[in-house]
Design an enzyme around this catalytic site. Sequence first.
Site, PDB file in Angstrom:
ATOM      1  N   ASP A  15     -17.963   0.161 -34.500  1.00 23.88           N
ATOM      2  CA  ASP A  15     -16.559  -0.178 -34.214  1.00 23.88           C
ATOM      3  C   ASP A  15     -16.325  -1.688 -34.164  1.00 23.88           C
ATOM      4  O   ASP A  15     -15.461  -2.214 -34.869  1.00 23.88           O
ATOM      5  CB  ASP A  15     -16.109   0.387 -32.849  1.00 23.88           C
ATOM      6  CG  ASP A  15     -15.902   1.889 -32.893  1.00 23.88           C
ATOM      7  OD1 ASP A  15     -16.640   2.573 -33.632  1.00 23.88           O
ATOM      8  OD2 ASP A  15     -14.990   2.365 -32.181  1.00 23.88           O
ATOM      9  N   ARG A  94     -17.002  -4.530 -16.312  1.00 24.50           N
ATOM     10  CA  ARG A  94     -15.970  -5.137 -17.176  1.00 24.50           C
ATOM     11  C   ARG A  94     -15.528  -6.522 -16.714  1.00 24.50           C
ATOM     12  O   ARG A  94     -15.461  -7.446 -17.531  1.00 24.50           O
ATOM     13  CB  ARG A  94     -14.760  -4.196 -17.314  1.00 24.50           C
ATOM     14  CG  ARG A  94     -15.071  -2.847 -17.971  1.00 24.50           C
ATOM     15  CD  ARG A  94     -15.979  -2.957 -19.138  1.00 24.50           C
ATOM     16  NE  ARG A  94     -16.064  -1.724 -19.921  1.00 24.50           N
ATOM     17  CZ  ARG A  94     -16.921  -1.547 -20.911  1.00 24.50           C
ATOM     18  NH1 ARG A  94     -17.776  -2.505 -21.234  1.00 24.50           N
ATOM     19  NH2 ARG A  94     -16.934  -0.414 -21.581  1.00 24.50           N
ATOM     20  N   ASP A 123     -10.844   0.868 -19.742  1.00 28.33           N
ATOM     21  CA  ASP A 123     -11.526  -0.391 -20.031  1.00 28.33           C
ATOM     22  C   ASP A 123     -10.611  -1.452 -20.632  1.00 28.33           C
ATOM     23  O   ASP A 123     -10.748  -2.628 -20.343  1.00 28.33           O
ATOM     24  CB  ASP A 123     -12.746  -0.132 -20.921  1.00 28.33           C
ATOM     25  CG  ASP A 123     -13.852   0.550 -20.132  1.00 28.33           C
ATOM     26  OD1 ASP A 123     -13.980   0.244 -18.924  1.00 28.33           O
ATOM     27  OD2 ASP A 123     -14.570   1.377 -20.700  1.00 28.33           O
ATOM     28  N   SER A 179     -19.285   9.467 -26.414  1.00 27.01           N
ATOM     29  CA  SER A 179     -19.166   8.021 -26.258  1.00 27.01           C
ATOM     30  C   SER A 179     -20.022   7.573 -25.071  1.00 27.01           C
ATOM     31  O   SER A 179     -19.990   8.189 -24.005  1.00 27.01           O
ATOM     32  CB  SER A 179     -17.685   7.683 -26.063  1.00 27.01           C
ATOM     33  OG  SER A 179     -17.548   6.522 -25.303  1.00 27.01           O
TER      34      SER A 179
HETATM   35  N1  ARG Z   1     -14.633   6.740 -17.116  1.00 28.03           N
HETATM   36  C1  ARG Z   1     -15.471   5.646 -16.789  1.00 28.03           C
HETATM   37  C2  ARG Z   1     -14.651   4.503 -16.263  1.00 28.03           C
HETATM   38  O1  ARG Z   1     -13.493   4.438 -16.547  1.00 28.03           O
HETATM   39  C3  ARG Z   1     -16.362   5.216 -17.942  1.00 28.03           C
HETATM   40  C4  ARG Z   1     -15.663   4.650 -19.154  1.00 28.03           C
HETATM   41  C5  ARG Z   1     -16.526   4.190 -20.317  1.00 28.03           C
HETATM   42  N2  ARG Z   1     -17.505   5.162 -20.697  1.00 28.03           N
HETATM   43  C6  ARG Z   1     -17.731   5.620 -21.920  1.00 28.03           C
HETATM   44  N3  ARG Z   1     -18.647   6.533 -22.060  1.00 28.03           N
HETATM   45  N4  ARG Z   1     -17.089   5.221 -22.958  1.00 28.03           N
HETATM   46  O2  ARG Z   1     -15.151   3.645 -15.587  1.00 28.03           O
END
Ligand code: ARG
Length: 412
Positions: A15, A94, A123, A179
């Site tokens: 990506d 993050r 995110d 993911s």
């Molecule tokens: N749901 C979790 C959060 O918002 C993880 C998000 C990212 N995880 C992922 N497998 N893409 O903190």
Amino acid sequence: MSKGTVVLAYSGGLDTSCILVWLKEQGYTVIAYLANIGQKEDFEAARKKAESLGAVKVFIEDIRAEFVQDFIWPAIQANAVYEDRYLLGTAIARPCIARRQVEIARREGAQFVAHGATGKGNDQVRFELSSYALYPEVKVLAPWRIPEFFNRFKGRKDLLDFAAKNGIPVPVTPKAPWSIDANLMHTSYESGILEDPKCRAPADLYVMTRNPEDAPNTPDVLEVEYKNGVPVKVTNVNEGKSKVTPLEIFSYVSDIGAKHGVGRIDIVENRFIGMKSRGIYETPGAHILFNAHLDIELFTMDKEVRRIKQGLGIRFSELVYNGFWYSPECDFVRACIAMSQANVEGKVELSIFKGQVNILGRSSPKSLYNEELVSMDVQGDYDPCDATGFIRINAVRLREHHRLQGLSSKKN
Ligand code: ARG
């Protein structure tokens, strides 16, 4: 003429590789930034890949130590857990990743930052709120929300076609059908077959922890020492091995947790964006340190302070989950929580065994536990006769309530 310089949070994957090339195609000068936050990755291969795709500069930044010290430790102090279960492994990473990204953007005179987070998740919010807070003039490019991008890349096939046309090397290992987000603290899995909340996670999903059923038949016993509510030393009691720096402590405890299959959860959570989503997480180290912290905190903290602090911990978790790490309210809550930790000091001994963390004992120079006061065998500075009045006064309200309901046997 370049439209400007953009610092792209680059992962090395398909990506963000397509995003890198697409941003160039759109006329931007691209700087790639890859944070080493503890994920398993061939960073040098990723550097070469970003360079070959036309990044003018590539920054590979080891932010693991600051991740532990500035983000995981405050989360441990707060007993931060979102919706009673999620230890926030992605959510606290993050702001750490974004902080270094905007540092680079400022230093390099880049007006833009970009990320590869999708338009439906948390995110994007976390990256962007962090970027705007720390670099108010910045402009954010989120290709997964730009129609020219998402209409062109409707699925993985479009990304693969674009990769083939643009000489973007495609990973040889087949992509997991879900993911993944991984860092030092946790690995999370979402989407794909996991979108059906009743569908069980396949046994081979987990990359970090061993299945508790296959874990060793003897426990590891750890002694974790806390000061100001953060771990300052961990000792493997049977082996006599110790770690003292934050990164070493955290990594070691994670390895022990992983070996014993600690910290797996399968949950449905509420995203900030308003939808529920199903996620699977493994958080071996933080799970252990969280439990040990709860124990030493209760041992050393005043009862009423703890109640207030517990509420602040919930607020903190929600703020962090929703992306407000760099906000006045989160600064305030964090400062209060940090202040509450002044006496959270001492040692907790625990056994780690078959997915379980069991507390074995604790000791502290700052403990509020008074053996003489609580003992069944010693009177201490306590008159049992006082308890009679204490109980009767507390009963006033209860007796009134029951009298009004006509439940009292008394007739007055
Ligand atoms: N749901 C979790 C959060 O918002 C993880 C998000 C990212 N995880 C992922 N497998 N893409 O903190």
